[in-house]
Design a protein around this motif. Structure first.
Motif, PDB file in Angstrom:
ATOM      1  N   ILE A   1      -1.610 -68.113 -26.204  1.00 26.10           N
ATOM      2  CA  ILE A   1      -1.008 -66.843 -26.598  1.00 26.10           C
ATOM      3  C   ILE A   1       0.485 -67.102 -26.728  1.00 26.10           C
ATOM      4  O   ILE A   1       0.962 -68.182 -26.376  1.00 26.10           O
ATOM      5  CB  ILE A   1      -1.265 -65.720 -25.562  1.00 26.10           C
ATOM      6  N   THR A   2       1.215 -66.117 -27.248  1.00 22.58           N
ATOM      7  CA  THR A   2       2.664 -66.236 -27.177  1.00 22.58           C
ATOM      8  C   THR A   2       3.198 -65.195 -26.207  1.00 22.58           C
ATOM      9  O   THR A   2       2.707 -64.071 -26.132  1.00 22.58           O
ATOM     10  CB  THR A   2       3.361 -66.090 -28.549  1.00 22.58           C
ATOM     11  N   LEU A   3       4.188 -65.616 -25.443  1.00 25.39           N
ATOM     12  CA  LEU A   3       4.897 -64.765 -24.499  1.00 25.39           C
ATOM     13  C   LEU A   3       6.350 -64.780 -24.949  1.00 25.39           C
ATOM     14  O   LEU A   3       6.998 -65.826 -24.885  1.00 25.39           O
ATOM     15  CB  LEU A   3       4.757 -65.315 -23.078  1.00 25.39           C
ATOM     16  N   ASP A   4       6.810 -63.651 -25.470  1.00 27.18           N
ATOM     17  CA  ASP A   4       8.164 -63.585 -26.027  1.00 27.18           C
ATOM     18  C   ASP A   4       8.388 -64.725 -27.026  1.00 27.18           C
ATOM     19  O   ASP A   4       9.395 -65.434 -26.976  1.00 27.18           O
ATOM     20  CB  ASP A   4       9.214 -63.632 -24.917  1.00 27.18           C
TER      21      ASP A   4
ATOM     22  N   ASP B 186       0.706 -70.380 -35.859  1.00 27.76           N
ATOM     23  CA  ASP B 186       1.572 -69.252 -36.187  1.00 27.76           C
ATOM     24  C   ASP B 186       2.910 -69.383 -35.465  1.00 27.76           C
ATOM     25  O   ASP B 186       3.973 -69.150 -36.049  1.00 27.76           O
ATOM     26  CB  ASP B 186       0.869 -67.942 -35.815  1.00 27.76           C
ATOM     27  N   ALA B 187       2.874 -69.763 -34.191  1.00 30.66           N
ATOM     28  CA  ALA B 187       4.115 -69.954 -33.428  1.00 30.66           C
ATOM     29  C   ALA B 187       4.966 -71.045 -34.072  1.00 30.66           C
ATOM     30  O   ALA B 187       6.192 -70.919 -34.167  1.00 30.66           O
ATOM     31  CB  ALA B 187       3.796 -70.294 -31.979  1.00 30.66           C
TER      32      ALA B 187
ATOM     33  N   THR C  39       3.850 -55.381 -23.398  1.00 27.14           N
ATOM     34  CA  THR C  39       3.492 -55.081 -24.782  1.00 27.14           C
ATOM     35  C   THR C  39       2.547 -56.181 -25.246  1.00 27.14           C
ATOM     36  O   THR C  39       2.871 -57.362 -25.123  1.00 27.14           O
ATOM     37  CB  THR C  39       4.744 -55.035 -25.688  1.00 27.14           C
ATOM     38  N   ILE C  40       1.389 -55.777 -25.745  1.00 27.78           N
ATOM     39  CA  ILE C  40       0.413 -56.747 -26.230  1.00 27.78           C
ATOM     40  C   ILE C  40       0.083 -56.405 -27.673  1.00 27.78           C
ATOM     41  O   ILE C  40      -0.347 -55.290 -27.980  1.00 27.78           O
ATOM     42  CB  ILE C  40      -0.857 -56.767 -25.363  1.00 27.78           C
ATOM     43  N   ASN C  41       0.319 -57.365 -28.548  1.00 30.73           N
ATOM     44  CA  ASN C  41       0.076 -57.191 -29.987  1.00 30.73           C
ATOM     45  C   ASN C  41       0.774 -55.948 -30.534  1.00 30.73           C
ATOM     46  O   ASN C  41       0.234 -55.196 -31.325  1.00 30.73           O
ATOM     47  CB  ASN C  41      -1.426 -57.158 -30.287  1.00 30.73           C
TER      48      ASN C  41
ATOM     49  N   HIS D  93       7.322 -58.192 -20.669  1.00 29.15           N
ATOM     50  CA  HIS D  93       7.337 -59.171 -21.766  1.00 29.15           C
ATOM     51  C   HIS D  93       6.467 -58.730 -22.930  1.00 29.15           C
ATOM     52  O   HIS D  93       5.679 -57.791 -22.817  1.00 29.15           O
ATOM     53  CB  HIS D  93       6.859 -60.533 -21.254  1.00 29.15           C
ATOM     54  N   GLU D  94       6.625 -59.447 -24.042  1.00 36.08           N
ATOM     55  CA  GLU D  94       5.807 -59.203 -25.230  1.00 36.08           C
ATOM     56  C   GLU D  94       4.828 -60.348 -25.396  1.00 36.08           C
ATOM     57  O   GLU D  94       5.219 -61.514 -25.407  1.00 36.08           O
ATOM     58  CB  GLU D  94       6.683 -59.080 -26.475  1.00 36.08           C
TER      59      GLU D  94
END
Length: 160
Positions: free
Chosen positions: A52-55, A113-114, A9-11, A72-73
């Protein structure tokens, strides 16, 4: 060499792609999926431009094999805005001129953001520590740190 089928899942969107075993997530994002916001600054995980963020975990996409995205997201800079409405961090960066050439900006925004998702009330020291993995040659960081702190305050105020 056989290609690897990846479902992820991406964005917020279910995504499938084929990749070579050696392709990085950055390669696939930019070259296969057309998500060119993440930049390659160093290719060795030292600059943060490809963050990027991964989960919900901040990662350098230049160090992540694309096959590792299976199940993963992922969120990229393209996933921050809500349609035509900028994310509060993006808006504040514009208002406070917390960006210049733009190479580091996507990675800094994703990292900020994270941080705010983990800690909506960071101190200046925490912001500086969190963003230490994002190198910028242009801004001197002060405007970036101020923009993150002001965004955090505004987001907390809106939530109350």
């Amino acid at each position: 060499m056989a290609k690897i089928h990846v479902t992820t899942t991406i964005n917020g969107e279910p995504t499938e792609f084929l990749c070579e075993p050696h392709h990085t997530m950055l390669d696939v994002l930019r070259d296969n999926l057309g998500l060119t916001g993440s930049k390659e600054g160093c290719g060795s995980g030292d600059c943060g431009a490809c963050s990027i963020t991964l989960d919900d975990r901040l990662v350098c996409s230049c160090l992540m094999l694309a096959a590792e995205a299976e199940g993963h997201e992922i969120e990229t800079i393209e996933g921050m805005a809500d349609g035509d409405k900028l994310h509060p961090l993006q808006q504040k960066f514009l208002e406070m001129a917390a960006l210049q050439c733009g190479i580091c900006t996507p990675g800094v925004l994703v990292a900020a953001d994270a941080l705010l998702k983990k800690n909506p009330n960071p101190s200046e020291t925490e912001v500086r520590y969190w963003l230490a993995g994002n190198l910028c040659r242009c801004t001197g960081y002060d405007k970036i740190v101020r923009a993150v702190l002001e965004t955090a305050a505004e987001m907390r105020g809106a939530a109350e």
